[in-house]
Design a protein around this motif. Structure first.
Motif, PDB file in Angstrom:
ATOM      1  N   THR A  53       0.818  -1.203   0.000  1.00  0.00           N
ATOM      2  CA  THR A  53       0.000   0.000   0.000  1.00  0.00           C
ATOM      3  C   THR A  53       0.856   1.258   0.000  1.00  0.00           C
ATOM      4  N   ALA A  54       2.027   1.234   0.612  1.00  0.00           N
ATOM      5  CA  ALA A  54       2.729   2.500   0.808  1.00  0.00           C
ATOM      6  C   ALA A  54       4.233   2.321   0.606  1.00  0.00           C
ATOM      7  N   THR A  93       1.053   0.936   5.230  1.00  0.00           N
ATOM      8  CA  THR A  93      -0.009   1.338   6.136  1.00  0.00           C
ATOM      9  C   THR A  93      -1.344   0.799   5.645  1.00  0.00           C
ATOM     10  N   THR A  95      -5.303   1.393   6.156  1.00  0.00           N
ATOM     11  CA  THR A  95      -6.242   2.348   6.746  1.00  0.00           C
ATOM     12  C   THR A  95      -7.573   1.651   6.999  1.00  0.00           C
ATOM     13  N   VAL A 133      -6.188   5.204  10.560  1.00  0.00           N
ATOM     14  CA  VAL A 133      -5.140   4.206  10.353  1.00  0.00           C
ATOM     15  C   VAL A 133      -5.355   3.038  11.302  1.00  0.00           C
TER      16      VAL A 133
ATOM     17  N   ARG B 152     -11.313   6.692  15.802  1.00  0.00           N
ATOM     18  CA  ARG B 152     -11.490   5.943  14.549  1.00  0.00           C
ATOM     19  C   ARG B 152     -12.932   5.465  14.411  1.00  0.00           C
ATOM     20  N   GLY B 192      -0.189   0.616  -5.634  1.00  0.00           N
ATOM     21  CA  GLY B 192      -0.616   1.347  -4.463  1.00  0.00           C
ATOM     22  C   GLY B 192      -2.092   1.154  -4.365  1.00  0.00           C
ATOM     23  N   THR B 193      -2.769   2.165  -3.952  1.00  0.00           N
ATOM     24  CA  THR B 193      -4.149   1.943  -3.619  1.00  0.00           C
ATOM     25  C   THR B 193      -5.008   2.963  -4.329  1.00  0.00           C
ATOM     26  N   TYR B 214      -7.568   5.335   0.154  1.00  0.00           N
ATOM     27  CA  TYR B 214      -7.225   4.062   0.778  1.00  0.00           C
ATOM     28  C   TYR B 214      -5.901   4.132   1.530  1.00  0.00           C
ATOM     29  N   LEU B 215      -5.160   5.206   1.326  1.00  0.00           N
ATOM     30  CA  LEU B 215      -3.927   5.391   2.086  1.00  0.00           C
ATOM     31  C   LEU B 215      -3.973   6.739   2.787  1.00  0.00           C
ATOM     32  N   ARG B 217      -3.446   8.787   5.550  1.00  0.00           N
ATOM     33  CA  ARG B 217      -2.796   8.543   6.835  1.00  0.00           C
ATOM     34  C   ARG B 217      -2.802   9.791   7.702  1.00  0.00           C
ATOM     35  N   TYR B 240       6.801   8.866  -1.426  1.00  0.00           N
ATOM     36  CA  TYR B 240       7.865   8.011  -0.905  1.00  0.00           C
ATOM     37  C   TYR B 240       8.826   7.527  -1.985  1.00  0.00           C
TER      38      TYR B 240
END
Lengths: 194, 562
Positions: A53-54, A93, A95, A133, B152, B192-193, B214-215, B217, B240
């Motif tokens: 994912t990351a 990560t 989520t 997260v 959350r 990725g997402t 979806y990511l 953060r 990243y």
């Protein structure tokens, strides 16, 4: 296959292996449990599903590439279908939005299946102690090996895979322990009836 | 470039009522009455003297103490004149409605949705105003100051959001039913997402919608909870693939606000490592794109180059990928003694690898057939969506922050801004390849200028004192303690800092209230603006084309979702 290969796998207890030998010491046959034999095959041909994912997914790519080359450890057949893979590598990560997707993929994988949680985020949520997260994927699915790091170095992930291989051989993964417990329960139930 | 006074006078003349200029600050700033916003937006875009064709960013800010609690903040840029302005539209908590500017700039689409998701500001007239980053089961608005950052909400299977049209069957005149296909969020080609839902008529995509988040953060919420220097590791994890560029962008913005400057050596090292990061980013983008199109070999070649850049970064900062090497006012530590020869070796090493890749790909029949004319976007269209960076340059607009508004001394280097004119997937590939070469040129020139010197500035109210002094001098120890425990003292104010990220203009809109922690850190992620056009580009293409387009736009989920 040499007897040595099997002798390092206890397979669930002593006294379950026997090898008859001729007077000169050479071997004629050996017995083992089918599970031990299968685990030997399974551990040396893991088919990972990269749930990247990351940032960790980038380091996972490094692990697959020629420099680190995971295929040296017999786990290079990366499959993007959960039905074709037995090792879920959660790299990055997860989520709350992604969690149901991850659970569904885990459930779609055929048994036996193993999970490596790669990186601080997948293990504990990392430094994202935040509203969206997941604080560690073990909130949702059982994890066999946790690989720490943010992101882990490729060496760390290699170590994680090798460690998982050892766990498979020793019957310590979540799936194997569950299966063993189920067998024991079934045996116990049968004993109780007799 | 029109001066600040000229811009203010021009806008005052056209709008004597409802638009109030604000004194001071880094950009001409106007507080706008929401009733005049639609007319003002149209005027700003169409007036030839102002010509704000690029809507760089829309975000919301929460000021709980004020009478009008929320503020929608717009950053506009004119490519022709090179000037920027900031608009602020204050709204109250009981009626947080702002007219949407989607009709003026299409680029407002996702930005407005994000401001709605994060702060609950409603944009009247927006065609699809719903949550974008947080999941549908989320309650409340996360960037409000009274929202607990650890709160959350669980999303269960089956509660995921589905585009409304995806549920309705559709038949055409010949009674052939169309099909709805879901790609992602866990899909090998999304790197990725990202989730794309498309409607297919035969093999052709007739409608598409993209779901992101979806990511997500919570970067912006997290940075409000940490001291100024502690935000730097979070910036590493935005894009990243090229972490260094984000850290440099953030620190330059904070330095602008604090009025400090990094020493020349630190600036040069930042520049060299930024360009190396740009190369790394383009390598992954090109390689992954080719990989998705079925060409595995070039990725393996190019990853070798990336692995070698990693070893230089590791020698400098100790980490391979997320290096957290930049500090406000300079760098964490000096580069190792063999830095220059190591980078020189890279300069020799990367061009042959690029040449090998080009030999395999650039004139390759299969590759060209699959990319030429695929995912075409015109320059005006791309600009309207808010595109910047290599993708915009592939459509023919030579906008590069390094040239237009140089920072880190880019104006003193000899390099070109490569552009292409066709705006298709192939053009984006060729622009990136050429940019790698230009980056190598910049690095080569920078290495020659690298002189010994300090690597962090002396203003110890923002910059950490050197470690040796901390252990030997009382004063340095006190500074160190105060910086670590309380955070740097950044004067109250706001700033929009912008640098050229690997994907385009990377903006940091930072508000300080004078405390040790940022009041608000807003990132203007280049990916975000680019990807809102993606579903519209898919229409008329086939599913395999969507993979080619996706790869060429370079999706970085960390930056897209933050």
């Amino acid at each position: 296959m040499t007897p040595r290969d099997l002798s390092i796998s206890p397979g669930g207890g002593s006294g379950e292996r026997a090898a008859a030998r001729r007077p000169d010491g050479s071997q004629v046959f050996l017995t083992t449990k089918l599970d031990a034999l299968l685990d030997l095959a399974r551990r040396n041909s893991l088919w990972p599903f990269p749930f990247g994912t990351a940032c960790c997914a980038i380091e996972f790519m490094s692990v697959m590439m020629s420099h680190y080359d995971l295929s040296r450890f017999g786990a290079e057949v990366v499959r993007f279908s959960p039905r074709q893979s037995d090792l879920l590598i959660v790299a990055g990560t997860v989520t709350d939005k992604m969690a149901p997707v991850m659970v569904r993929i885990y459930e779609q994988m055929a048994e036996p299946k193993y999970v490596i949680s790669m990186g601080a985020c997948a293990c504990t949520g990392g430094f994202y102690r935040a509203y969206h997260v997941v604080q560690g994927i073990d909130e949702f699915i059982p994890v066999d090996v946790y690989v720490p790091g943010c992101p882990p170095t490729p060496e760390a992930l290699l170590k994680g895979v090798v460690h998982l291989q050892e766990m498979i051989q020793q019957g310590q993964t979540h799936y194997q322990r569950q299966a063993a417990a189920a067998r024991a329960a079934a045996r116990g139930g049968a004993d109780g009836q007799s | 470039m029109a001066s600040r006074e000229e811009i203010v006078a021009s806008i005052r003349q056209a709008f004597p009522e409802g638009v109030r200029p604000v004194e001071g600050g880094d950009l001409p700033t106007f507080v706008v009455d929401r009733a005049v916003l639609p007319r003002l937006a149209r005027h700003l875009k169409d007036d030839p003297g102002l010509d704000f064709k690029l809507l760089a960013d829309v975000c919301g800010v929460d000021h709980p103490g004020r009478e009008q609690r929320f503020e929608a903040v717009y950053h506009l840029y004119s490519l022709q004149h090179g000037h920027r302005i900031r608009l602020k539209v204050p709204v109250g908590e009981d009626d947080p409605v702002v007219p949407s500017v989607f009709g003026v700039w299409k680029g407002a689409d996702w930005f407005e949705r994000e401001a709605f998701d994060m702060l609950g500001i409603r944009f009247d007239g927006h065609p699809n105003l719903k949550r974008i980053l947080c999941h549908p089961a989320f309650q409340g608005h996360a960037l409000r100051k009274d929202y607990d950052p650890g709160q959350r909400w669980l999303l269960r299977e089956g509660e995921q959001d589905e585009p409304l049209w995806a549920r309705q069957p559709q038949e055409d005149d010949d009674h052939f039913e169309t099909q709805v296909l879901n790609l992602g969020p866990s899909h090998p080609a999304t790197h990725g997402t990202l989730r794309t839902v498309v409607r297919l008529d035969g093999e052709v995509i007739t409608q598409a919608e993209v779901e992101i988040g979806y990511l997500h953060r919570c970067f912006e919420k997290m940075s409000e909870r940490h001291t100024w220097n502690q935000v730097i590791p979070y910036t590493d994890r935005l894009n990243y693939c090229s972490p260094m560029i984000n850290g440099v962008g953030y620190c330059l913005a904070v330095e602008k606000l604090a009025g400090v400057e990094a020493p020349p050596r630190a600036q040069l090292i930042r520049l060299i490592l930024s360009e190396l990061s740009r190369i790394m980013d383009h390598i992954v983008c090109i390689g992954a794109n080719l990989n998705d199109l079925g060409a595995m070999t070039p990725f393996l070649y190019m990853y070798k180059a990336r692995e070698e850049i990693y070893s230089v970064l590791e020698a400098c900062a100790g980490g391979r990928l997320t290096i957290s090497y930049v500090r406000i006012g300079g760098l964490a530590n000096d580069v190792p003694a063999d830095f220059v020869p190591a980078v020189r070796w890279l300069l020799q090493r990367i061009p042959p690898l690029m040449n090998d890749m080009e030999k395999l790909i650039t004139r390759n029949r299969i590759f060209r057939d699959r990319t030429e004319g695929v995912g075409k976007i015109s320059a005006a269209e791309a600009l309207d969506w808010g595109w910047t960076g290599p993708c915009l340059r592939a459509s023919g607009i030579p906008y590069d922050v390094r040239k237009a508004h140089p920072y880190l001394g880019y104006e003193t280097f000899d390099f070109k801004v490569p552009i292409a004119t066709t705006g298709d997937t192939f053009a984006r590939y060729i622009v990136r390849v050429e940019e790698v070469r230009q980056s190598l040129r910049i690095i080569e020139q920078a290495l020659e200028r690298l002189e010994p010197g300090p690597i962090i500035c002396d203003e110890h109210h923002v910059a950490l004192p050197p470690k040796e002094l901390v252990y030997t001098e009382m004063e340095a120890l006190i500074w160190h303690f105060k910086l670590i425990m309380e955070g740097a003292r950044i004067p109250a104010g706001e700033v929009y800092g912008f640098t050229e990220g690997a994907n385009g203009e990377l903006g940091f809109y930072i508000i300080s209230d004078g405390g040790g922690k940022p009041y608000r850190v807003r990132v203007r992620p280049p990916c975000f603006a680019i990807f809102q056009a993606y579903p519209h580009m898919l229409v008329g293409h086939m599913v395999p084309d969507s993979v080619a387009i996706l790869g060429s736009l370079n999706i970085i989920a960390g930056e897209l979702d933050r």
